[in-house]
Design an enzyme around this catalytic site. Structure first.
Site, short mmCIF file in Angstrom:
data_model
loop_
_atom_site.label_atom_id
_atom_site.label_comp_id
_atom_site.label_asym_id
_atom_site.label_seq_id
_atom_site.Cartn_x
_atom_site.Cartn_y
_atom_site.Cartn_z
N LEU A 46 0.86 -1.19 0.00
CA LEU A 46 0.00 0.00 0.00
C LEU A 46 0.90 1.24 0.00
O LEU A 46 0.95 2.00 0.97
CB LEU A 46 -0.94 -0.04 1.21
CG LEU A 46 -2.21 0.83 1.10
CD1 LEU A 46 -2.97 0.55 -0.19
CD2 LEU A 46 -3.12 0.61 2.28
N HIS A 47 1.63 1.40 -1.11
CA HIS A 47 2.52 2.54 -1.29
C HIS A 47 2.25 3.14 -2.64
O HIS A 47 1.45 2.62 -3.41
CB HIS A 47 3.98 2.08 -1.24
CG HIS A 47 4.43 1.67 0.12
ND1 HIS A 47 4.15 2.41 1.24
CD2 HIS A 47 5.11 0.60 0.55
CE1 HIS A 47 4.66 1.81 2.28
NE2 HIS A 47 5.24 0.70 1.90
N ALA A 48 2.97 4.20 -2.94
CA ALA A 48 2.94 4.80 -4.29
C ALA A 48 1.52 4.98 -4.77
O ALA A 48 0.67 5.49 -4.04
CB ALA A 48 3.77 3.95 -5.25
#
Lengths: 82, 557
Positions: free
Chosen positions: A14-16
């Protein structure tokens, strides 16, 4: 308050971009929306820095909580999207 | 004022200075506002919002990947948690700049401590913070302007050093020349400038104090502030006559006695093709594919990759195109290819082919996209892997290429171990290509980004010449050079004398190298190579080689 528990499958966790899409959707909620790793303290789902700071990796579970059931479904779908 | 630096990209540039000064200074600890907390809170909020709007605007102008990246930055600036933090700090009496500084500090420390991908985002937060503080303190926001300074005149960009991200949007219509205080011949600024065909001077002490109109000679390294108009015209004239002489040499690369030496271009993407064709490149000797992968969260799809590869292959229907597989790691980290652990020395860590050992899917994806792009096209496609140290690694990569349906596989010689055992590596592959920048870095244990060590990065160092001779070896397989050394006309002759079979360089350097080769026989090149290797220092080697290459002076090289 309702909850959704989903597994993050995206390679980047759950990044970028997934994180940005998630926070953008959460920001639409009128009330409070939170996200947490199971058993850990929840953080504000409308805060990109807080969501990034959770450092959710591929394969990890998250618990999304809030009052708006429809929005929770949408957030769960974003969080679990590949 | 006249300053002397090191010219790393030839040509003459003249335009107004645009100085990117150093980082925005930290607002003093404990700095307080005058008592009206509410007004100060508004001031802080407005500054942050202005930064967010500016980031969004720049993103939508740039489009594509940049829009996503800058959009995410704007979102961080607008983070509600951050806003509350800033408001609270101002309520305790802190000034808006100091409150912003401290609020960001908390989050950036959090991210930096996490390391890896999150650690890199700490730099993003620093950038947003500096911008907001700049707005409040009346300074110019950091960053490189993507428009000419005063209407139509391109500017001379002056900085301590430039990061690849700073310069992504620049073109010769925007920048007349680069001048940096740091950096060496193989720094990012130098490579970018040569690729763009823009003059550049690096390692120029005191450059940040330059103002007004600047005249930059990327050959001699001279930078003149407010030059007299006759100096501008005489320097420009000398540059023009030199160019005319060079342009007289045309056709495929060959020595005076007809020994062919294919002259190829280094390209970073389809955008570089026009310059390569215009300068008479016979093909591509180094197609850097990481530009497809940089600054994004996920690997590009096979279709997107194939399209970018096809564009380059189509530009050279009768030529050779050497594609280097993804060279990630070290100074080019990627979000989706994190190193497996902490790397105290990233240049000695998991990079290049070593990354593919951990992420074989990325390799097979790239090789598959290349095979797909090559299907039905006439260009001769060769694929090579960076950062190969052993024959075993070379064999592993060659097998992967064959499985993907790619006929010609090679490896780069950048590691001394590979150079010393080049015959073993050559037995496993179809060709070798020497990357002189990294080979120098690893031979001399000298970081190529450090201006202070640039003397050790000098390709004339006899030890590097010995290393190149070892790489050519006795295997008889084609062995090219695709490092910056090939762009130096005298060095190009020496490389041919050492037995190198093709030369690949930034396209603007091709005419000078073509003219230098055409002016000397293969035997003269060999004599120059012998003379250079017999020397003890880099300067002596260069002088000894030039003594054997009388044609250079006639060409003004």
């Amino acid at each position: 308050m309702a909850e959704r528990k989903v597994t993050v499958v995206a390679e980047v966790g759950l990044h970028a971009r997934p994180a940005a899409t998630f926070v953008q959707a959460a920001a639409k909620a009128e009330g409070e929306v939170t996200i947490a790793k199971p058993g850990k303290d929840p953080v504000n789902a409308k805060s990109i820095l807080a969501v990034m700071g959770l450092d959710v990796r591929q394969g990890e579970e998250v618990v999304i909580a809030g009052d708006d059931e429809m929005l929770l479904d949408e957030l769960a779908a974003i969080a679990s999207a590949p | 004022m006249r300053l002397q630096g090191v010219g790393v990209s030839t040509g003459v540039g003249y335009g107004p200075a645009y100085v990117i000064s150093d980082a925005i200074p930290e607002p003093p600890a404990g700095e307080r506002h005058d008592g009206d907390a509410e007004a100060e809170q508004d001031r802080a909020a407005q500054a942050v919002e202005r930064v967010a709007e500016d980031l969004e605007l720049r993103g939508s102008k740039a489009g594509g990947q940049a829009r996503d990246v800058l959009g995410a930055l704007a979102m961080m600036a607008r983070d509600p948690g951050l806003a509350v933090e800033i408001k609270d700090l101002v309520a305790t009496g802190l000034s808006a700049p100091r409150a912003i500084f401290e609020a960001f500090q908390k989050y950036r420390d959090l991210l930096a401590a996490a390391g890896g991908y999150l650690g890199e985002r700490a730099a993003d937060l620093d950038d947003i913070r500096d911008r907001a503080v700049a707005v409040l303190t009346g300074r110019r926001m950091p960053g490189v302007p993507a428009e000419p300074a005063d209407g139509a005149r391109p500017y001379v960009l002056v900085a301590r050093d430039l990061a690849p991200a700073d310069t992504a949007l620049l073109t010769p219509a925007i920048v007349a020349a680069f001048v940096t205080e740091d950096g060496g011949p193989t720094s990012h600024t130098a490579i970018l400038a040569r690729a763009m065909g823009v003059p550049a001077v690096v390692a120029c002490h005191d450059a940040l104090s330059l103002t007004g109109d600047l005249l930059v000679d990327g050959g001699s390294g001279l930078v003149v502030q407010e030059p007299a108009s006759d100096e501008v015209s005489s320097v420009r004239q000398a540059d023009a006559s030199r160019r005319a002489l060079l342009e007289a040499a045309t056709g495929p690369g060959r020595t005076a006695d007809g020994h062919p030496v294919p002259l190829l271009a280094n390209v970073g993407g389809p955008a570089d093709l026009e310059l390569a064709l215009r300068n008479g490149a016979e093909g591509v000797g180094l197609y850097r594919t990481e530009f497809l992968f940089l600054d994004r969260a996920e690997a590009p799809t096979a279709a997107e990759q194939a399209e970018a590869y096809r564009a380059v292959l189509e530009a050279f229907p009768d030529g050779k195109v050497v594609v280097r597989t993804l060279d990630a790691g070290a100074d080019k980290p990627l979000a989706f290819l994190p190193p497996p652990g902490e790397e105290p020395n990233p240049a000695l860590g998991v990079r290049g082919l070593r990354m593919f050992r951990i992420f074989p899917d990325i390799m097979s994806g790239q090789l598959g996209a290349l095979a797909e792009a090559a299907a039905g096209l006439t260009a001769q496609v060769q694929v090579m892997a960076p950062m190969v140290a052993t024959a075993h690694e070379a064999a592993w990569f060659a097998a992967a290429c064959r499985t993907a349906g790619l006929r010609e596989a090679g490896v780069m010689i950048e590691v001394p171990a590979a150079a010393l055992r080049s015959d073993d590596l050559a037995a496993e592959v179809d060709f070798l290509s020497i990357g002189t920048n990294d080979l120098a870095q690893y031979t001399f244990a000298a970081d190529r980004q450090l201006g202070t060590l640039s003397k050790l990065q000098n390709a004339w160092q006899p030890a590097l010449l010995d290393m190149i001779a070892a790489a050519v070896g006795s295997h008889g397989k084609p062995c090219g050079v695709c490092g910056e050394a090939a762009a130096d006309p005298a060095m190009a002759c020496v490389l041919v004398g050492l037995g190198v079979t093709s030369l690949s360089m930034a396209a603007p350097a091709l005419p000078a190298v073509r003219a230098a080769l055409a002016g000397h026989t293969r035997e003269q090149c060999r004599a120059a190579a012998r003379a250079a290797r017999a020397a003890t220092t880099a300067d002596q080697a260069r002088e000894a080689a030039r003594g054997m290459l009388p044609g250079l002076g006639d060409l003004g090289l």
